[in-house]
Scaffold this motif. Sequence first.
Motif, short mmCIF file in Angstrom:
data_model
loop_
_atom_site.label_atom_id
_atom_site.label_comp_id
_atom_site.label_asym_id
_atom_site.label_seq_id
_atom_site.Cartn_x
_atom_site.Cartn_y
_atom_site.Cartn_z
N ASN A 1 39.48 38.32 57.05
CA ASN A 1 38.75 37.34 56.24
C ASN A 1 38.22 38.05 55.00
OD1 ASN A 1 39.05 35.24 58.14
ND2 ASN A 1 37.24 35.93 59.26
N TYR A 2 38.43 37.45 53.84
CA TYR A 2 37.93 38.10 52.62
C TYR A 2 36.95 37.19 51.89
CZ TYR A 2 41.62 35.46 50.07
OH TYR A 2 42.44 34.49 49.54
N ALA A 3 35.92 37.80 51.35
CA ALA A 3 34.87 37.07 50.64
C ALA A 3 35.27 36.85 49.19
CB ALA A 3 33.56 37.83 50.70
N VAL A 4 35.00 35.66 48.69
CA VAL A 4 35.22 35.35 47.27
C VAL A 4 33.92 34.81 46.69
CG1 VAL A 4 37.66 34.90 47.61
CG2 VAL A 4 36.07 33.00 47.70
N THR A 5 33.70 35.06 45.40
CA THR A 5 32.43 34.67 44.78
C THR A 5 32.47 33.29 44.15
OG1 THR A 5 33.07 35.80 42.75
CG2 THR A 5 31.82 37.08 44.36
N GLY A 6 33.45 32.52 44.51
CA GLY A 6 33.59 31.16 44.00
C GLY A 6 35.04 30.71 44.19
N TRP A 7 35.23 29.46 44.55
CA TRP A 7 36.59 28.97 44.82
C TRP A 7 37.42 28.94 43.53
CZ3 TRP A 7 38.92 28.53 49.33
CH2 TRP A 7 40.15 27.87 49.38
N ALA A 8 38.60 29.52 43.60
CA ALA A 8 39.57 29.53 42.50
C ALA A 8 39.12 30.37 41.31
CB ALA A 8 39.91 28.11 42.04
N ASN A 9 38.08 31.19 41.50
CA ASN A 9 37.67 32.07 40.41
C ASN A 9 38.50 33.36 40.48
OD1 ASN A 9 36.56 33.73 42.36
ND2 ASN A 9 34.47 33.60 41.60
N PRO A 10 38.33 34.29 39.54
CA PRO A 10 39.18 35.48 39.53
C PRO A 10 39.18 36.28 40.83
CG PRO A 10 38.08 35.28 37.42
CD PRO A 10 37.51 34.21 38.31
N THR A 11 38.02 36.43 41.49
CA THR A 11 38.00 37.21 42.73
C THR A 11 38.82 36.54 43.83
OG1 THR A 11 35.98 36.20 43.64
CG2 THR A 11 35.70 38.08 42.16
N HIS A 12 38.90 35.23 43.79
CA HIS A 12 39.70 34.50 44.77
C HIS A 12 41.19 34.63 44.46
CE1 HIS A 12 40.60 30.38 46.88
NE2 HIS A 12 41.20 31.41 47.46
N VAL A 13 41.54 34.31 43.22
CA VAL A 13 42.95 34.35 42.82
C VAL A 13 43.52 35.76 42.94
CG1 VAL A 13 44.57 33.93 40.93
CG2 VAL A 13 42.66 32.35 41.29
N ASN A 14 42.76 36.74 42.50
CA ASN A 14 43.22 38.13 42.57
C ASN A 14 43.48 38.58 44.01
OD1 ASN A 14 43.04 38.39 39.82
ND2 ASN A 14 41.38 39.87 39.81
N GLN A 15 42.53 38.25 44.89
CA GLN A 15 42.69 38.69 46.29
C GLN A 15 43.82 37.95 46.99
OE1 GLN A 15 38.93 40.12 48.48
NE2 GLN A 15 38.13 38.55 47.10
N ALA A 16 44.00 36.70 46.67
CA ALA A 16 45.12 35.96 47.26
C ALA A 16 46.44 36.64 46.91
CB ALA A 16 45.11 34.51 46.76
N ALA A 17 46.55 37.09 45.66
CA ALA A 17 47.77 37.78 45.22
C ALA A 17 47.92 39.12 45.93
CB ALA A 17 47.74 37.97 43.71
N ILE A 18 46.83 39.87 46.04
CA ILE A 18 46.89 41.19 46.67
C ILE A 18 47.30 41.09 48.13
CG2 ILE A 18 45.49 43.14 47.46
CD1 ILE A 18 43.81 42.78 44.91
N PHE A 19 46.58 40.26 48.88
CA PHE A 19 46.84 40.19 50.31
C PHE A 19 48.18 39.50 50.60
CE2 PHE A 19 42.01 40.11 50.29
CZ PHE A 19 41.93 41.49 50.42
N GLY A 20 48.59 38.60 49.71
CA GLY A 20 49.92 38.01 49.85
C GLY A 20 51.00 39.04 49.66
N ASP A 21 50.85 39.89 48.64
CA ASP A 21 51.82 40.95 48.39
C ASP A 21 51.86 41.96 49.54
OD1 ASP A 21 52.52 39.80 46.01
OD2 ASP A 21 51.48 41.24 44.73
N LEU A 22 50.71 42.19 50.17
CA LEU A 22 50.64 43.13 51.29
C LEU A 22 51.12 42.50 52.59
CD1 LEU A 22 47.20 44.91 50.65
CD2 LEU A 22 49.50 45.73 50.09
N GLY A 23 51.38 41.20 52.56
CA GLY A 23 51.87 40.52 53.75
C GLY A 23 50.82 40.32 54.82
N LEU A 24 49.57 40.23 54.42
CA LEU A 24 48.48 40.06 55.38
C LEU A 24 48.16 38.59 55.63
CD1 LEU A 24 46.03 42.80 54.04
CD2 LEU A 24 47.66 43.00 55.92
#
Length: 330
Positions: free
Chosen positions: A157-180
């Motif tokens: 589970n990863y924390a984001v500082t607001g829905w669809a803000n940069p911390t959310h979008v960035n982490q979605a890309a990172i963890f998606g690329d890592l296959g998590l």
Amino acid sequence: MKKNIIRWAAALGSLTLATTLAACGGSSSAGGADADFPTRDITMLVPYAAGGPTDISARALATEMEKELDTTVIVENRPGASGITGLSEAASAKADGYTMVFSTDDSFVQSVKRTTPYSFESFDAVGGVFTQPYLIVVPSSSEITNVEGLRKAGKLNYAVTGWANPTHVNQAAIFGDLGLDATAIPFDGAAPAAQAMIGGQTDVAMLDAQAVMPYIKNDDLRVLAVLTADGERLDYLPDAPTFEEAGLPVDNQTLTMYGIAVPTGTDEAIVSTLKEATNTARVSESFTKLSEDNYMPLLSEEDAANWYTLLQEKSASTVQVMKQYNITVE
């Protein structure tokens, strides 16, 4: 005698024209711009609440700009709707240089995430100021000690500082690329997100350096990697690897940058005046110290000049990631 009369008449005509223009508040400069800009107070809109990092930075920058412009720069807060409220007002303001907006890039990018009263074309760039590095952090008690450990997490589970803000979008890309198998847990700001990790409610987060450094100094959180504008390690976290060094994706990542813009159509001479004042103010001793104290490096001269173009280029990546991972906003 005849020549003297002609010269006197021409001079009288020029004086009459100048007097008329002055009385009407006009100017003989190209495009109707004020040749003596600025001749009155300038308003700097901030689309976020008072007391936050954007507001504090704006007021410090405004103080230095006043010295260059020889006029008062009044900072006014217009919070609401992820910056949309403030940028909407700025976009509809008169394009005369007396209203500008100081904001993070996310407020501008809202226009490609959803329907807004403005677009990128609604503004002319004045200049970038500084950047907000992002840090991937985990609780100090976590078994994950580096990015390699993160790759092996499998589910988190990863924390984001607001829905669809940069911390959310960035982490979605990172963890998606890592296959998590990763689930976003939204919080209202960086502080609650950090506290949630420390309390064991979430496993990892990407947070801005300014907000998270106190927790790192207290050994509550551990840094796995840093995302920076120049791809270099941070002076205040010399042992933390960059995304590039850790093998994390960077092409689909958005890095927060702060900058100034004015309504589109503002006279080029006025924009140039504001640019010079901004560039001088941002590298001033007091503002440089502010950026260092708040862990927000100044943009390079090149990135400051190209801030708005870089922002638009990155917005396309943001939209692509949102579509790929089904991140929607109303």
